[in-house]
Design a protein around this motif. Structure first.
Motif, PDB file in Angstrom:
ATOM      1  N   VAL A 133       0.857  -1.189   0.000  1.00  0.00           N
ATOM      2  CA  VAL A 133       0.000   0.000   0.000  1.00  0.00           C
ATOM      3  C   VAL A 133       0.895   1.242   0.000  1.00  0.00           C
ATOM      4  O   VAL A 133       1.209   1.795   1.050  1.00  0.00           O
ATOM      5  N   PRO A 134       1.327   1.694  -1.183  1.00  0.00           N
ATOM      6  CA  PRO A 134       2.286   2.800  -1.233  1.00  0.00           C
ATOM      7  C   PRO A 134       1.683   4.188  -1.411  1.00  0.00           C
ATOM      8  O   PRO A 134       2.400   5.187  -1.302  1.00  0.00           O
ATOM      9  N   ASN A 135       0.394   4.293  -1.715  1.00  0.00           N
ATOM     10  CA  ASN A 135      -0.201   5.609  -1.921  1.00  0.00           C
ATOM     11  C   ASN A 135      -0.366   6.366  -0.614  1.00  0.00           C
ATOM     12  O   ASN A 135      -0.245   7.596  -0.576  1.00  0.00           O
ATOM     13  N   HIS A 136      -0.633   5.635   0.466  1.00  0.00           N
ATOM     14  CA  HIS A 136      -0.918   6.275   1.742  1.00  0.00           C
ATOM     15  C   HIS A 136      -0.510   5.351   2.876  1.00  0.00           C
ATOM     16  O   HIS A 136      -0.367   4.144   2.688  1.00  0.00           O
ATOM     17  N   SER A 137      -0.334   5.934   4.044  1.00  0.00           N
ATOM     18  CA  SER A 137      -0.081   5.153   5.256  1.00  0.00           C
ATOM     19  C   SER A 137      -1.260   5.324   6.192  1.00  0.00           C
ATOM     20  O   SER A 137      -2.239   6.003   5.871  1.00  0.00           O
ATOM     21  N   SER A 138      -1.159   4.737   7.371  1.00  0.00           N
ATOM     22  CA  SER A 138      -2.087   5.041   8.454  1.00  0.00           C
ATOM     23  C   SER A 138      -1.697   6.369   9.099  1.00  0.00           C
ATOM     24  O   SER A 138      -0.527   6.770   9.083  1.00  0.00           O
ATOM     25  N   PRO A 151      -3.471   9.212   5.300  1.00  0.00           N
ATOM     26  CA  PRO A 151      -2.807  10.347   4.646  1.00  0.00           C
ATOM     27  C   PRO A 151      -1.945   9.893   3.469  1.00  0.00           C
ATOM     28  O   PRO A 151      -1.218   8.899   3.550  1.00  0.00           O
ATOM     29  N   ASP A 152      -2.033  10.619   2.358  1.00  0.00           N
ATOM     30  CA  ASP A 152      -1.264  10.282   1.164  1.00  0.00           C
ATOM     31  C   ASP A 152       0.208  10.648   1.329  1.00  0.00           C
ATOM     32  O   ASP A 152       0.535  11.742   1.802  1.00  0.00           O
ATOM     33  N   PHE A 153       1.077   9.743   0.896  1.00  0.00           N
ATOM     34  CA  PHE A 153       2.505  10.047   0.846  1.00  0.00           C
ATOM     35  C   PHE A 153       2.783  11.057  -0.270  1.00  0.00           C
ATOM     36  O   PHE A 153       2.079  11.096  -1.289  1.00  0.00           O
ATOM     37  N   ASN A 154       3.852  11.834  -0.088  1.00  0.00           N
ATOM     38  CA  ASN A 154       4.354  12.708  -1.133  1.00  0.00           C
ATOM     39  C   ASN A 154       5.507  12.000  -1.832  1.00  0.00           C
ATOM     40  O   ASN A 154       6.631  11.954  -1.328  1.00  0.00           O
ATOM     41  N   HIS A 201      -2.093   3.627  -9.466  1.00  0.00           N
ATOM     42  CA  HIS A 201      -2.228   4.793 -10.345  1.00  0.00           C
ATOM     43  C   HIS A 201      -2.252   6.105  -9.580  1.00  0.00           C
ATOM     44  O   HIS A 201      -2.350   7.175 -10.185  1.00  0.00           O
ATOM     45  N   GLY A 202      -2.157   6.057  -8.235  1.00  0.00           N
ATOM     46  CA  GLY A 202      -2.420   7.258  -7.452  1.00  0.00           C
ATOM     47  C   GLY A 202      -1.221   7.906  -6.795  1.00  0.00           C
ATOM     48  O   GLY A 202      -1.369   8.958  -6.164  1.00  0.00           O
ATOM     49  N   LEU A 203      -0.035   7.333  -6.901  1.00  0.00           N
ATOM     50  CA  LEU A 203       1.091   7.797  -6.103  1.00  0.00           C
ATOM     51  C   LEU A 203       1.475   9.244  -6.393  1.00  0.00           C
ATOM     52  O   LEU A 203       1.714  10.028  -5.474  1.00  0.00           O
ATOM     53  N   VAL A 204       1.556   9.592  -7.662  1.00  0.00           N
ATOM     54  CA  VAL A 204       2.038  10.917  -8.056  1.00  0.00           C
ATOM     55  C   VAL A 204       0.849  11.827  -8.371  1.00  0.00           C
ATOM     56  O   VAL A 204      -0.068  11.437  -9.088  1.00  0.00           O
TER      57      VAL A 204
END
Length: 570
Positions: free
Chosen positions: A117-122, A188-191, A222-225
């Motif tokens: 799960v790389p788009n967001h963490s807890s 929360p989404d990672f930058n 498809h959501g990381l960037v």
């Protein structure tokens, strides 16, 4: 005559398992751990429960098992809010349990794919907790998307993006700044513009590869960037994962730089030598063959193909196919477009009908067309099952790889009448979003006819199972040649045995009546009647399998409505 199904499919072929490109024609089974098997009677599935049922999956005839998240998590979104990517949540067990599961799977000839799960963490991830505690200006805030708000006092969100789960995509913290979350506020989404994020995830990949996993399913690939500057979307009402428009937070070209870097990590492991010399002589699960599969909801299958270019990922779920109605012309179009899109990048098509985020296809096909992939009504159960069986045989006949979601081999419907008080899907509590009815496809599966949870565990189940669930159980269906379970076992056995099934790039369409799909692959022929009435077609050879009862006379076959047939001319 009706095709009799074998009671037990052969174990995975060891020679095939050793192939570095095993994934090109693999059938991969998705396990949703909390709903698969409960080993300790607490009502929640766990890794030891999965481990105990691995022989069932081997005998079903699948090649690999994909495990939905089991990482340490507050479980705000069923584990897709990860607090520690290198730890197992105690509700599922511990790292020793994960190690034992991986080892047992390999001994049985099964590969293990884990969710990432790389788009967001807890919001309970250590990075995020420290970022909030340290306040504006903290370097850790740059690893997420913190922004000042708009308005005189910063009281308005930084832009107009909305969460996929409904409501705003921004939440304000006590010091006045806002953070981005495309899903729940607890996610929360990672930058991904920050180098520390990429460094951390490459380390996480290596951690699990060293544990012995064979691949990763990438959540929200498809959501990381996000688009530079996080621009407003403007007037727009399309929040679904699958849409036709370009979004500033989905399918940005920058994601491909991330995956090219990840591919180098996997390639490092593919080049390792086995303990007894070259990879071909070592233990197959320690050498090569690791894969990535993308959950990439894109506007078109052509955009999906970008994720599986030779230096990026290996597979990408075909959600355009999943979203297609049970209608011959539309199915043919999406099959043709898929094969055409994948051919230039040299990737296999990756077919799927159900997963943990959509209404089970036995229920989707039980309802009128046009309702999408989130359906709240049971529909015509008999019709839905008949179409689901036919759709499965069609999917397994197509060139490429296929995914099976736990319980679909039992013909399970969605549980559409769960009481509101037991629902746990966060989207259910946040307005429209995905409608919040994903719990219906996540009800624990039945193993036995009797018992407090039909064999799921000794102490009930975290979501209530319907009355009569036991008659759909593994126990009830095993040995019944007309059952859906035996149909899957027979189909997977035939797929393994037929040289023309599995990997490939083309189908040869055959002339067929309206509402019927017919195609040849070498000496194999598939006919799928998507209409409601029987049709007469040539009997194309020796009958291999049928999803319903058919009759053959003088070289012709009468194929009932909503039925798929397999023949071989060999």
């Amino acid at each position: 005559m009706s095709q009799q199904h074998s009671a037990l499919a052969p174990a995975p072929n060891p020679a095939k398992a050793k192939r570095g490109d095993w994934w090109r024609d693999a059938v991969i089974y998705q396990v949703y751990p909390r709903s698969f098997a409960d080993s300790n009677g607490d009502g929640m599935g766990d890794l030891e429960g999965v481990r105990s049922r691995l022989p069932y999956l081997r005998d079903l005839g699948v090649d690999a098992v994909w495990l939905s998240p089991f990482y340490a998590s507050p479980q705000a979104d069923a584990g897709y809010d990860v607090a520690d990517y290198r730890a197992v949540d105690p509700m599922f067990g511990n790292l020793l349990d994960a190690d034992a599961l991986i080892r047992d799977a390999h001994e049985l000839g099964l590969r293990i794919i884990v969710d990432l799960v790389p788009n967001h963490s807890s919001d309970q991830h250590e990075w995020f907790k420290r970022a909030v505690a340290e306040g504006p200006g903290s370097p850790l805030r740059d690893r997420y998307h913190f922004r000042p708000g708009k308005g005189a006092d910063g009281e308005l969100p930084p832009n107009d993006w909305e969460s996929i789960f409904g409501g705003p995509a921004w939440t304000r913290v006590a010091d006045g700044e806002w953070y981005l979350h495309l899903f729940a506020p607890e996610q929360p989404d990672f930058n991904w513009e920050h180098p520390a994020v990429g460094d951390e995830f490459r380390s996480i990949l290596r951690f699990w590869l060293d544990m012995g996993v064979d691949g990763f399913r990438i959540d929200v690939a498809h959501g990381l960037v996000k688009a530079e500057g996080l621009p407003d979307l403007g007037s727009h009402d399309q929040l679904k994962l699958l849409g036709n428009d370009v979004m500033p937070f989905f399918d940005q070209d920058g994601v491909h730089d991330v995956y090219r870097q990840w591919r180098t990590v996997l390639d490092e492991y593919a080049e390792r030598k086995g303990p007894e010399g070259p990879s071909s002589e070592g233990r197959w699960w320690e050498t090569g063959g690791r894969i990535f599969v993308a959950e990439a909801w894109t506007p078109t299958v052509e955009r999906t193909a970008n994720y599986v270019r030779p230096d990026e990922l290996h597979q990408a779920f075909n959600f355009q196919y999943l979203s297609t109605e049970w209608e011959a012309e539309e199915l043919r179009k999406v099959v043709d477009r898929t094969l055409e899109a994948m051919r230039p990048v040299g990737a296999p098509a990756t077919w799927v009908l159900s997963n943990h985020d959509v209404t089970r296809h036995a229920t989707r096909f039980a309802n009128p067309p046009g309702l999408g992939t989130q359906i709240r009504t049971a529909g015509d159960r008999e019709l839905g099952l008949r179409r689901a069986r036919a759709a499965t045989l069609l999917m397994l006949a197509l060139p490429g790889s296929a995914y099976v979601y736990q319980g679909e081999e039992l013909g399970l419907p969605d549980v559409v009448d769960l009481p509101d008080e037991v629902r746990q899907d966060p989207a259910y509590f946040r307005g429209e979003g995905q409608d919040g009815f994903r719990d219906g496809c996540r009800v624990p599966i039945p193993w036995t006819r009797e018992g407090s949870s039909y064999g799921f565990g000794a102490g009930g189940s975290w979501l209530p199972q319907p009355a009569g669930w036991g008659e759909l159980s593994v126990e009830a269906q095993t040995g019944d040649p007309e059952s859906t379970l035996e149909l899957y076992r027979a189909a997977l056995a035939a797929r393994r045995e037929q040289p023309d099934l599995g990997a490939g790039e083309t189908v040869e369409w055959l002339k067929a009546p309206e509402g019927v799909l017919a195609f040849r692959r070498g000496e194999f022929v598939c006919v799928a009647n998507t209409g409601g009435e029987s049709v007469t077609t040539p009997a194309y050879g020796r009958l291999l399998l049928a999803s319903g009862e058919i009759s053959e006379t003088d070289g012709e076959a009468k194929v009932p409505g909503d039925t798929t047939v397999w023949w071989t001319t060999a």
